[in-house]
Structures are given as C-alpha cells and as structure tokens.
Design a protein around this motif. Structure first.
Motif, PDB file in Angstrom:
ATOM      1  N   GLY A  10       0.915  -1.193  -0.111  1.00 44.62           N
ATOM      2  CA  GLY A  10      -0.043   0.141   0.029  1.00 44.62           C
ATOM      3  C   GLY A  10       0.858   1.316  -0.003  1.00 44.62           C
ATOM      4  O   GLY A  10       1.816   1.270   0.561  1.00 44.62           O
ATOM      5  N   ILE A  11       0.369   2.179  -0.600  1.00 47.67           N
ATOM      6  CA  ILE A  11       0.889   3.474  -0.729  1.00 47.67           C
ATOM      7  C   ILE A  11       0.854   4.041   0.871  1.00 47.67           C
ATOM      8  O   ILE A  11      -0.185   4.245   1.586  1.00 47.67           O
ATOM      9  N   ASN A  12       2.000   4.637   0.995  1.00 52.82           N
ATOM     10  CA  ASN A  12       2.112   5.293   2.465  1.00 52.82           C
ATOM     11  C   ASN A  12       1.895   4.366   3.706  1.00 52.82           C
ATOM     12  O   ASN A  12       1.628   4.802   4.752  1.00 52.82           O
ATOM     13  N   LYS A  13       2.183   3.265   3.399  1.00 50.32           N
ATOM     14  CA  LYS A  13       1.961   2.099   4.651  1.00 50.32           C
ATOM     15  C   LYS A  13       3.181   1.378   4.792  1.00 50.32           C
ATOM     16  O   LYS A  13       4.014   1.016   3.705  1.00 50.32           O
ATOM     17  N   ALA A  14       3.473   0.947   5.977  1.00 50.56           N
ATOM     18  CA  ALA A  14       4.791   0.242   6.307  1.00 50.56           C
ATOM     19  C   ALA A  14       4.702  -1.059   5.512  1.00 50.56           C
ATOM     20  O   ALA A  14       3.413  -1.677   5.620  1.00 50.56           O
ATOM     21  N   ILE A  15       5.657  -1.709   5.279  1.00 51.94           N
ATOM     22  CA  ILE A  15       5.627  -3.015   4.572  1.00 51.94           C
ATOM     23  C   ILE A  15       5.575  -3.973   5.787  1.00 51.94           C
ATOM     24  O   ILE A  15       6.158  -3.708   6.899  1.00 51.94           O
ATOM     25  N   GLU A  16       4.926  -5.032   5.680  1.00 48.04           N
ATOM     26  CA  GLU A  16       4.904  -6.293   6.624  1.00 48.04           C
ATOM     27  C   GLU A  16       5.159  -7.326   6.025  1.00 48.04           C
ATOM     28  O   GLU A  16       4.646  -7.871   5.108  1.00 48.04           O
ATOM     29  N   LYS A  21       7.190  -5.542  11.041  1.00 44.91           N
ATOM     30  CA  LYS A  21       6.749  -4.362  10.621  1.00 44.91           C
ATOM     31  C   LYS A  21       7.890  -3.351  10.272  1.00 44.91           C
ATOM     32  O   LYS A  21       8.778  -3.277  11.038  1.00 44.91           O
ATOM     33  N   ALA A  22       8.064  -2.557   9.015  1.00 41.68           N
ATOM     34  CA  ALA A  22       8.894  -1.618   8.974  1.00 41.68           C
ATOM     35  C   ALA A  22      10.284  -1.947   9.195  1.00 41.68           C
ATOM     36  O   ALA A  22      10.953  -2.909   8.520  1.00 41.68           O
ATOM     37  N   GLN A  23      10.885  -1.330   9.938  1.00 39.19           N
ATOM     38  CA  GLN A  23      12.224  -1.337  10.042  1.00 39.19           C
ATOM     39  C   GLN A  23      12.730  -2.806  10.799  1.00 39.19           C
ATOM     40  O   GLN A  23      13.991  -3.037  10.649  1.00 39.19           O
ATOM     41  N   TYR A  24      11.955  -3.511  11.276  1.00 36.47           N
ATOM     42  CA  TYR A  24      12.194  -4.753  12.066  1.00 36.47           C
ATOM     43  C   TYR A  24      12.685  -5.834  10.904  1.00 36.47           C
ATOM     44  O   TYR A  24      13.436  -6.604  11.586  1.00 36.47           O
ATOM     45  N   ILE A  25      12.106  -5.507   9.736  1.00 31.94           N
ATOM     46  CA  ILE A  25      12.567  -6.483   9.012  1.00 31.94           C
ATOM     47  C   ILE A  25      14.016  -6.436   8.445  1.00 31.94           C
ATOM     48  O   ILE A  25      14.806  -7.219   8.483  1.00 31.94           O
ATOM     49  N   GLY A  26      14.537  -4.956   8.408  1.00 27.49           N
ATOM     50  CA  GLY A  26      15.940  -4.737   8.366  1.00 27.49           C
ATOM     51  C   GLY A  26      16.791  -5.197   9.454  1.00 27.49           C
ATOM     52  O   GLY A  26      17.932  -5.640   9.211  1.00 27.49           O
ATOM     53  N   TYR A  27      16.313  -5.048  10.640  1.00 34.11           N
ATOM     54  CA  TYR A  27      16.923  -5.624  11.767  1.00 34.11           C
ATOM     55  C   TYR A  27      17.232  -6.822  11.794  1.00 34.11           C
ATOM     56  O   TYR A  27      18.354  -7.475  12.152  1.00 34.11           O
ATOM     57  N   LEU A  28      16.077  -7.628  11.602  1.00 38.55           N
ATOM     58  CA  LEU A  28      16.281  -9.343  11.536  1.00 38.55           C
ATOM     59  C   LEU A  28      17.309  -9.578  10.557  1.00 38.55           C
ATOM     60  O   LEU A  28      18.170 -10.448  10.707  1.00 38.55           O
ATOM     61  N   ALA A  29      17.203  -8.890   9.214  1.00 37.07           N
ATOM     62  CA  ALA A  29      18.308  -9.228   8.097  1.00 37.07           C
ATOM     63  C   ALA A  29      19.711  -8.764   8.605  1.00 37.07           C
ATOM     64  O   ALA A  29      20.459  -9.785   8.413  1.00 37.07           O
ATOM     65  N   GLY A  75       5.341  -1.708  17.442  1.00 36.26           N
ATOM     66  CA  GLY A  75       4.779  -1.175  16.302  1.00 36.26           C
ATOM     67  C   GLY A  75       5.860  -0.592  15.444  1.00 36.26           C
ATOM     68  O   GLY A  75       7.011  -0.743  15.427  1.00 36.26           O
ATOM     69  N   GLN A  76       5.174   0.137  14.292  1.00 43.44           N
ATOM     70  CA  GLN A  76       6.190   0.759  13.170  1.00 43.44           C
ATOM     71  C   GLN A  76       6.969   1.917  13.658  1.00 43.44           C
ATOM     72  O   GLN A  76       8.172   1.964  13.361  1.00 43.44           O
ATOM     73  N   TYR A  77       6.709   2.848  14.462  1.00 40.12           N
ATOM     74  CA  TYR A  77       7.421   3.845  15.056  1.00 40.12           C
ATOM     75  C   TYR A  77       7.778   3.722  16.338  1.00 40.12           C
ATOM     76  O   TYR A  77       8.441   4.678  16.974  1.00 40.12           O
ATOM     77  N   GLY A  78       7.109   2.744  17.373  1.00 34.97           N
ATOM     78  CA  GLY A  78       7.403   2.748  18.422  1.00 34.97           C
ATOM     79  C   GLY A  78       8.697   2.716  19.337  1.00 34.97           C
ATOM     80  O   GLY A  78       8.888   3.472  20.206  1.00 34.97           O
ATOM     81  N   LEU A  79       9.423   1.970  18.598  1.00 35.81           N
ATOM     82  CA  LEU A  79      10.958   1.938  19.061  1.00 35.81           C
ATOM     83  C   LEU A  79      11.672   3.231  19.142  1.00 35.81           C
ATOM     84  O   LEU A  79      12.545   3.755  19.672  1.00 35.81           O
ATOM     85  N   GLN A  80      11.393   3.839  17.931  1.00 37.76           N
ATOM     86  CA  GLN A  80      12.148   5.087  17.730  1.00 37.76           C
ATOM     87  C   GLN A  80      11.620   6.126  18.641  1.00 37.76           C
ATOM     88  O   GLN A  80      12.200   7.050  19.359  1.00 37.76           O
ATOM     89  N   LYS A  81      10.348   6.037  19.129  1.00 36.80           N
ATOM     90  CA  LYS A  81       9.655   7.142  19.951  1.00 36.80           C
ATOM     91  C   LYS A  81      10.525   6.749  21.393  1.00 36.80           C
ATOM     92  O   LYS A  81      10.695   7.782  22.077  1.00 36.80           O
ATOM     93  N   LYS A  82      10.609   5.565  21.769  1.00 34.31           N
ATOM     94  CA  LYS A  82      10.996   5.184  23.014  1.00 34.31           C
ATOM     95  C   LYS A  82      12.596   5.606  23.056  1.00 34.31           C
ATOM     96  O   LYS A  82      12.834   6.221  24.095  1.00 34.31           O
ATOM     97  N   ASN A  83      13.175   5.594  22.193  1.00 37.44           N
ATOM     98  CA  ASN A  83      14.548   6.003  21.966  1.00 37.44           C
ATOM     99  C   ASN A  83      14.642   7.450  22.152  1.00 37.44           C
ATOM    100  O   ASN A  83      15.644   7.957  22.735  1.00 37.44           O
ATOM    101  N   ALA A  84      13.845   8.199  21.483  1.00 37.64           N
ATOM    102  CA  ALA A  84      13.688   9.650  21.438  1.00 37.64           C
ATOM    103  C   ALA A  84      13.374  10.242  22.822  1.00 37.64           C
ATOM    104  O   ALA A  84      13.804  10.962  23.368  1.00 37.64           O
ATOM    105  N   LYS A  85      12.391   9.332  23.722  1.00 38.57           N
ATOM    106  CA  LYS A  85      11.920   9.777  24.763  1.00 38.57           C
ATOM    107  C   LYS A  85      13.113   9.741  25.870  1.00 38.57           C
ATOM    108  O   LYS A  85      13.258  10.486  26.888  1.00 38.57           O
ATOM    109  N   ARG A  86      13.889   8.792  25.558  1.00 41.60           N
ATOM    110  CA  ARG A  86      14.966   8.721  26.523  1.00 41.60           C
ATOM    111  C   ARG A  86      16.206   9.531  26.417  1.00 41.60           C
ATOM    112  O   ARG A  86      16.771  10.103  27.641  1.00 41.60           O
TER     113      ARG A  86
END
Length: 122
Positions: A10-16, A21-29, A75-86
């Motif tokens: 989908g357009i403007n939707k995260a890949i799954e 979801k999203a960046q976790y595919i890259g982290y796993l690879a 989810g898609q942006y939650g880990l980034q939000k957690k790191n930013a909140k730190r």
C-alpha cells in the motif's frame, strides 16, 4: 509445495512480512548476516562444528524472538519514539522568569486579532 507470502504494498503504509513491521525486517536481516559471519569466524578459527551450531542456533533463536517481540510491542515507530523519549531531560531548570516574561505570541489568530496582547504586561 509452494507457499505464498503476502507483502503489504500500500501507498504510505509500512511493509509487513510475516508479522514484522517496517524497520524490524531490516534489523532481522542484519542480525542474520551477523550470525552468518560469526559462524564463519568460529568455524575458521577451529571451534568444533557442533559447538558453532549450538552457539549460532541459540543466538539466532534469541535474535528472532527479540525482534518479533519488539515488532509486536512497539509497532512501526514505537521503538524510535522510545529511544527519542530517553534523550529528553527529566526536568528543566530556570534561574529567572525573564525569558517567559518577554515572550510574545505574534502569529495572527484566525479571527484577525492578535492573541499576544496582554501577555507581556506581567
């Protein structure tokens, strides 16, 4: 036996992919490539093959469960939000109120009135 993997295109939707979801595919690879390199280094350095397989298998299992847990929890942006909140400070310390006394809101309101009038008189 062929299996079909559904990928969200989908357009403007995260890949799954299979729940990741999203960046976790890259982290796993990246983690799997790291495990492959670690196996090669252990094998070339002369460590027993069974010990290499047990170490890499355990590390791979831990990697996969951790990545899936993070994907489902944040989810898609939650880990980034957690790191930013730190990186936010616990509190702000001001020695005077001078900064706030001279603040003035200058953007016009939708009604055409200046909302900043009256804020600088205190």
């Amino acid at each position: 036996m062929s299996s079909v993997y559904q990928i969200n295109k989908g357009i403007n939707k995260a890949i799954e992919f299979r729940g990741l979801k999203a960046q976790y595919i890259g982290y796993l690879a990246a983690g799997l490539v790291g495990l492959l390199l670690m196996y090669a280094v252990l094998y070339i350095s002369g460590v027993n093959t069974w010990i290499c397989l047990i170490l890499i298998g355990g590390a791979g299992t831990g990697l996969i469960t951790t990545i899936f847990r993070l994907s489902h929890k944040y989810g898609q942006y939650g880990l980034q939000k957690k790191n930013a909140k730190r990186s936010l400070p616990d509190y702000l310390k001001f020695r005077s109120r001078k900064l706030f006394i001279h603040l003035k809101y200058t953007s016009p309101s939708p009604l055409g009135r200046d909302l900043g009038r009256g804020y600088d008189k205190y």
